[in-house]
Design an enzyme around this catalytic site. Structure first.
Site, PDB file in Angstrom:
ATOM      1  N   THR A  91      31.748  47.542  22.678  1.00 15.46           N
ATOM      2  CA  THR A  91      31.762  47.903  24.100  1.00 15.46           C
ATOM      3  C   THR A  91      33.156  48.325  24.546  1.00 15.46           C
ATOM      4  OG1 THR A  91      32.073  45.557  24.579  1.00 15.46           O
ATOM      5  CG2 THR A  91      29.827  46.394  24.697  1.00 15.46           C
ATOM      6  N   SER A 106      38.300  39.414  28.486  1.00 11.61           N
ATOM      7  CA  SER A 106      37.248  40.302  28.008  1.00 11.61           C
ATOM      8  C   SER A 106      37.520  41.675  28.571  1.00 11.61           C
ATOM      9  CB  SER A 106      35.891  39.802  28.490  1.00 11.61           C
ATOM     10  OG  SER A 106      35.835  39.903  29.901  1.00 11.61           O
ATOM     11  N   LYS A 107      36.661  42.602  28.172  1.00 16.75           N
ATOM     12  CA  LYS A 107      36.816  43.957  28.707  1.00 16.75           C
ATOM     13  C   LYS A 107      36.666  43.923  30.229  1.00 16.75           C
ATOM     14  CE  LYS A 107      35.196  44.543  24.332  1.00 16.75           C
ATOM     15  NZ  LYS A 107      34.099  44.003  23.531  1.00 16.75           N
ATOM     16  N   GLN A 108      35.747  43.036  30.710  1.00 17.71           N
ATOM     17  CA  GLN A 108      35.492  42.961  32.159  1.00 17.71           C
ATOM     18  C   GLN A 108      36.711  42.437  32.918  1.00 17.71           C
ATOM     19  OE1 GLN A 108      33.261  41.546  29.883  1.00 17.71           O
ATOM     20  NE2 GLN A 108      31.922  43.336  29.973  1.00 17.71           N
TER      21      GLN A 108
END
Ligand code: GLU
Length: 318
Positions: free
Chosen positions: A33, A256-258
């Protein structure tokens, strides 16, 4: 002659005792992702060192079953980054997008056995029906469609009936006990958009790849009882589990990416590896930061101690 027969017996006994306990096999299973970040490095390193130090194998699986979340080019970027950090995996990389027939087969078996049921509920309906959240922050499914669908209605999603409590001992987090109906409810195996769910894909693939040790971030600890329940239903052996402390940002959120975790910088492989080892509680000598990547790996493979890994994560600033 009698002497050589006796020796052959000894050899046979040895061979059969070796084959009855295959070497440890671990894995790293990133979702493509986005680029790898420090939290992913910690999971890759912990799983790899644990398997390698037991003389075992370490496999790589790209979890690209959730197509809408898959970012084009991310899987290749992950492989390049792991390579630049000195990771070497055994065998070919397994891509979950190539495994749909296997997931379909297991789901079909569960349907024949009457263990899964079709569900009509939309997210907003579940949000209205459900009195509290599930332990992983999702919606706790109250079992609305358990007793069957009205005639003529087609299932949107497929859920596995989950009853009872799962207990296991995690090699880092200790004793874990989860009452499935109260904590998570019946798990979706095939989503309303037709995609196979993470819980099904990860369980089928850990078994398919012969994984005997799952070392991963503690954010997945709440998922493990569902995976154990599915393994038991399918009659498959359970791996050993070790859930690593989570890397948190200064605000205390999971990196995280978020939460905008920065991508790993391949030009800083040595200091980043040393930081990851220290995060995992390993007593890295200060001079190793001046060493080469090969020296860091050599040290880590000799000195890795799972027992030194702390349970909880501290905010990490790189
Ligand atoms: N694909 C999952 C992730 O990237 C990890 C799954 C697992 O290790 O079981 O978060």
């Amino acid at each position: 002659m009698a002497h050589s027969t006796a020796r052959a017996d000894v050899i046979l006994v040895r061979v059969s005792s070796i084959s009855s306990s295959p070497p440890c096999r671990g894995r790293f299973a990133p979702s493509p992702t986005g680029p790898l970040h420090f939290g992913s490095l910690v999971a890759a390193l912990g799983s790899c060192l644990s398997a390698r130090q037991q003389g075992g194998e370490w496999l790589l699986r790209i979890e690209d079953v959730d197509l809408p979340r898959t970012v084009s080019g991310a899987a290749d970027g992950i492989l390049r980054t792991l390579d630049a950090f000195g990771f070497a995996w055994d065998g070919p990389v397994l891509y979950q997008s190539q495994r749909l027939a296997a997931y379909a087969e297991v789901l079909a078996e569960l349907k024949v056995a009457g263990l899964v049921y079709g569900c009509l509920c939309t997210r907003s309906e579940i949000a209205r029906q459900s009195s509290r959240p599930a332990v992983d922050g999702g919606l706790l499914y109250p079992g609305t469609c358990r007793s069957g669908l009205p005639a003529g209605q087609r299932a949107r999603a497929w859920r596995l009936r989950l009853d009872g409590t799962v207990s296991f001992v995690d090699a880092i987090q200790g004793a874990v006990c989860q009452c499935l109906p109260e904590a998570v409810g019946d798990v979706v195996l095939q989503r309303a958009d037709g995609l196979y769910a993470y819980q099904l894909a990860v369980t089928v693939d850990d078994h398919f790849q012969g994984i005997s040790e799952v070392v991963r971030g503690a954010d997945l600890l709440a998922s493990t009882p569902r995976q154990i329940a599915l393994l038991r239903i399918l009659g498959w052996p359970l791996p050993r589990y070790a859930h690593l402390p989570l890397v948190l940002n200064p605000a205390g959120e999971k990196w995280s990416k978020q939460t905008q975790a920065p991508a790993l910088d391949v030009t800083r492989a040595v200091p980043t590896m040393v930081a990851a080892l220290r995060f995992l509680g390993q007593a890295v000598p200060p001079e190793l930061v001046e060493g080469s990547l090969a020296e860091v790996w050599r040290w880590a493979l000799v000195h890795w101690r799972l027992a030194a890994v702390p349970r909880g994560g501290l905010p990490t600033v790189l």
